[in-house]
Write a protein that holds these residues in place. Structure first.
Motif, mmCIF file in Angstrom:
data_model
loop_
_atom_site.group_PDB
_atom_site.id
_atom_site.type_symbol
_atom_site.label_atom_id
_atom_site.label_comp_id
_atom_site.label_asym_id
_atom_site.label_seq_id
_atom_site.Cartn_x
_atom_site.Cartn_y
_atom_site.Cartn_z
ATOM 1 N N ARG A 62 0.932 -1.058 -0.331
ATOM 2 C CA ARG A 62 -0.012 0.138 -0.290
ATOM 3 C C ARG A 62 0.905 1.436 -0.227
ATOM 4 N NH1 ARG A 62 -4.281 -2.562 4.563
ATOM 5 N NH2 ARG A 62 -6.244 -3.794 2.726
ATOM 6 N N LYS A 63 1.646 1.013 0.932
ATOM 7 C CA LYS A 63 2.880 2.181 0.493
ATOM 8 C C LYS A 63 3.759 2.569 -0.534
ATOM 9 C CE LYS A 63 6.473 4.133 2.942
ATOM 10 N NZ LYS A 63 6.293 5.544 3.498
ATOM 11 N N ALA A 64 4.029 1.638 -1.211
ATOM 12 C CA ALA A 64 4.847 1.598 -2.131
ATOM 13 C C ALA A 64 3.899 1.678 -3.763
ATOM 14 C CB ALA A 64 5.222 0.262 -2.683
ATOM 15 N N GLN A 65 2.392 1.700 -3.743
ATOM 16 C CA GLN A 65 1.415 2.289 -4.651
ATOM 17 C C GLN A 65 1.437 3.040 -4.339
ATOM 18 O OE1 GLN A 65 0.702 0.084 -7.004
ATOM 19 N NE2 GLN A 65 -0.650 2.294 -7.398
ATOM 20 N N GLU A 69 1.799 6.160 -7.563
ATOM 21 C CA GLU A 69 1.391 7.321 -7.613
ATOM 22 C C GLU A 69 1.476 8.680 -8.008
ATOM 23 O OE1 GLU A 69 -2.814 6.604 -6.076
ATOM 24 O OE2 GLU A 69 -2.744 3.922 -6.499
ATOM 25 N N HIS A 70 2.033 8.821 -6.889
ATOM 26 C CA HIS A 70 2.810 10.516 -6.247
ATOM 27 C C HIS A 70 3.723 10.937 -7.520
ATOM 28 C CE1 HIS A 70 4.759 13.865 -4.212
ATOM 29 N NE2 HIS A 70 5.994 13.036 -4.536
ATOM 30 N N LEU A 71 4.433 9.648 -7.098
ATOM 31 C CA LEU A 71 5.784 9.278 -8.608
ATOM 32 C C LEU A 71 5.109 10.413 -9.804
ATOM 33 C CD1 LEU A 71 8.122 7.569 -7.110
ATOM 34 C CD2 LEU A 71 8.681 9.381 -6.740
ATOM 35 N N ALA A 72 3.865 9.153 -10.220
ATOM 36 C CA ALA A 72 3.796 9.627 -11.387
ATOM 37 C C ALA A 72 3.150 11.164 -11.803
ATOM 38 C CB ALA A 72 2.085 8.134 -12.094
ATOM 39 N N ARG A 73 2.239 10.960 -10.729
ATOM 40 C CA ARG A 73 1.457 12.594 -11.144
ATOM 41 C C ARG A 73 2.434 13.704 -10.752
ATOM 42 N NH1 ARG A 73 -1.399 10.661 -7.053
ATOM 43 N NH2 ARG A 73 -0.059 11.404 -5.079
ATOM 44 N N THR A 74 3.898 13.399 -9.758
ATOM 45 C CA THR A 74 4.923 14.338 -9.897
ATOM 46 C C THR A 74 5.205 14.541 -11.721
ATOM 47 O OG1 THR A 74 6.297 13.645 -8.935
ATOM 48 C CG2 THR A 74 4.390 15.073 -7.400
ATOM 49 N N LYS A 124 19.082 -9.310 4.632
ATOM 50 C CA LYS A 124 18.725 -9.241 5.577
ATOM 51 C C LYS A 124 17.057 -7.945 5.388
ATOM 52 C CE LYS A 124 19.952 -3.578 4.944
ATOM 53 N NZ LYS A 124 20.619 -2.386 5.018
ATOM 54 N N PHE A 125 16.559 -8.353 4.053
ATOM 55 C CA PHE A 125 15.773 -8.048 4.336
ATOM 56 C C PHE A 125 14.849 -9.419 3.448
ATOM 57 C CE2 PHE A 125 17.017 -3.970 1.505
ATOM 58 C CZ PHE A 125 16.799 -2.828 3.399
ATOM 59 N N ASN A 126 13.477 -9.459 3.967
ATOM 60 C CA ASN A 126 12.463 -10.770 4.314
ATOM 61 C C ASN A 126 10.998 -10.372 3.720
ATOM 62 O OD1 ASN A 126 12.222 -9.567 6.411
ATOM 63 N ND2 ASN A 126 12.410 -11.363 8.025
ATOM 64 N N TYR A 127 10.642 -9.327 3.146
ATOM 65 C CA TYR A 127 9.403 -8.825 2.701
ATOM 66 C C TYR A 127 10.083 -7.265 1.938
ATOM 67 C CZ TYR A 127 7.409 -11.417 6.497
ATOM 68 O OH TYR A 127 6.985 -13.195 6.973
ATOM 69 N N VAL A 128 8.116 -7.247 1.352
ATOM 70 C CA VAL A 128 8.917 -6.511 -0.087
ATOM 71 C C VAL A 128 7.378 -5.621 -0.327
ATOM 72 C CG1 VAL A 128 8.517 -8.201 -2.157
ATOM 73 C CG2 VAL A 128 9.311 -5.598 -2.003
ATOM 74 N N GLY A 129 6.710 -4.611 -0.320
ATOM 75 C CA GLY A 129 6.140 -4.410 -0.898
ATOM 76 C C GLY A 129 6.271 -3.469 -2.834
ATOM 77 N N THR A 130 5.266 -3.701 -3.985
ATOM 78 C CA THR A 130 5.929 -3.149 -5.192
ATOM 79 C C THR A 130 4.666 -2.637 -5.330
ATOM 80 O OG1 THR A 130 4.234 -4.761 -5.754
ATOM 81 C CG2 THR A 130 7.365 -4.921 -4.759
ATOM 82 N N GLY A 131 5.039 -1.132 -5.615
ATOM 83 C CA GLY A 131 3.163 -0.312 -6.460
ATOM 84 C C GLY A 131 4.057 0.342 -8.020
ATOM 85 N N HIS A 132 2.899 0.404 -9.074
ATOM 86 C CA HIS A 132 3.172 0.952 -9.994
ATOM 87 C C HIS A 132 1.794 1.377 -11.079
ATOM 88 C CE1 HIS A 132 1.546 -0.334 -13.724
ATOM 89 N NE2 HIS A 132 3.311 -0.456 -14.334
ATOM 90 N N ALA A 133 2.746 2.466 -11.425
ATOM 91 C CA ALA A 133 1.825 3.819 -11.909
ATOM 92 C C ALA A 133 2.431 3.942 -13.088
ATOM 93 C CB ALA A 133 1.632 4.996 -11.147
ATOM 94 N N THR A 141 8.179 1.957 -10.634
ATOM 95 C CA THR A 141 7.452 0.976 -9.575
ATOM 96 C C THR A 141 8.522 2.537 -8.269
ATOM 97 O OG1 THR A 141 9.586 -0.130 -10.229
ATOM 98 C CG2 THR A 141 7.877 -0.489 -11.066
ATOM 99 N N VAL A 142 7.974 1.225 -7.400
ATOM 100 C CA VAL A 142 8.198 2.154 -6.496
ATOM 101 C C VAL A 142 8.442 -0.030 -5.493
ATOM 102 C CG1 VAL A 142 8.111 2.721 -3.937
ATOM 103 C CG2 VAL A 142 7.351 3.645 -5.935
ATOM 104 N N GLN A 143 9.751 0.111 -4.679
ATOM 105 C CA GLN A 143 10.073 -1.388 -4.382
ATOM 106 C C GLN A 143 10.286 -0.636 -2.397
ATOM 107 O OE1 GLN A 143 13.685 -3.296 -6.185
ATOM 108 N NE2 GLN A 143 11.944 -3.193 -8.258
ATOM 109 N N VAL A 144 9.457 -0.923 -1.196
ATOM 110 C CA VAL A 144 9.796 -1.134 -0.032
ATOM 111 C C VAL A 144 10.347 -2.175 0.124
ATOM 112 C CG1 VAL A 144 8.747 -0.023 1.908
ATOM 113 C CG2 VAL A 144 8.398 1.145 -0.126
ATOM 114 N N PHE A 145 11.486 -2.539 1.283
ATOM 115 C CA PHE A 145 11.791 -3.410 1.409
ATOM 116 C C PHE A 145 11.777 -3.507 3.317
ATOM 117 C CE2 PHE A 145 14.229 -2.786 -2.230
ATOM 118 C CZ PHE A 145 13.304 -3.569 -3.215
ATOM 119 N N MET A 146 11.405 -4.466 3.698
ATOM 120 C CA MET A 146 11.244 -4.439 5.255
ATOM 121 C C MET A 146 12.405 -5.758 5.451
ATOM 122 S SD MET A 146 8.486 -4.408 7.998
ATOM 123 C CE MET A 146 8.059 -5.573 7.112
ATOM 124 N N GLN A 147 13.414 -5.465 6.968
ATOM 125 C CA GLN A 147 13.632 -6.571 7.630
ATOM 126 C C GLN A 147 12.412 -6.727 9.124
ATOM 127 O OE1 GLN A 147 17.136 -6.385 9.468
ATOM 128 N NE2 GLN A 147 17.875 -8.638 10.065
#
Length: 148
Positions: A62-65, A69-74, A124-133, A141-147
């Motif tokens: 959700r954060k990445a998406q 969308e912000h990047l695409a708008r701006t 070190k990262f085991n989860y990812v969130g992805t965004g596309h616009a 595209t946005v990729q947010v990684f988390m440990q």
């Protein structure tokens, strides 16, 4: 003939596996095909190098998406306030932001960039969130990684 204990364990295991498969199906339906493609490209790059795939995380997605969308708008590439909106007790965070003609071209650019590549291939990262616009034929595209 298996013992009653073995049968009981087998049934419990089958129930747990069925529940896990159902949850995976529900979660995968929460992501768009484009978000799944971004995540699949990450995990394909990882498994090709004998690294464990990352799990997709709905909150990170959700954060990445929203940021894609912000990047695409701006029409500008910039990083988000990375920890903003993440409720988990994370140990490490990372982010890739990119733009190109397709998801594939952006992923190729990430893999050619030492910093972006390091995030994708990090142990070190085991989860990812992805965004596309998209905007005007450009793909963000946005990729947010988390440990965690």
């Amino acid at each position: 003939m298996p013992s009653p204990t073995a049968v009981s364990r087998s049934r419990k295991t089958a129930k747990v596996l069925a529940l896990a498969m159902a949850m995976a199906l529900v979660l995968s339906s929460c992501f768009t095909p484009q978000q799944n493609e971004v995540a699949n490209r990450i995990n394909t790059s990882r498994t090709a190098r004998n690294l464990r795939p990352m799990g997709q995380n709905l909150e990170l997605t959700r954060k990445a998406q929203a940021w894609a969308e912000h990047l695409a708008r701006t029409g500008r590439l910039e990083h988000s306030n990375l920890s903003s909106g993440i409720s988990y007790r994370w140990r490490a965070l990372g982010e890739n932001v990119g733009v190109g003609s397709s998801i594939r071209s952006v992923h190729t650019s990430y893999m050619r960039s030492p910093g972006h590549r390091a995030n994708i291939l990090s142990n070190k990262f085991n989860y990812v969130g992805t965004g596309h616009a998209t905007r005007g034929g450009r793909v963000y595209t946005v990729q947010v990684f988390m440990q965690y």
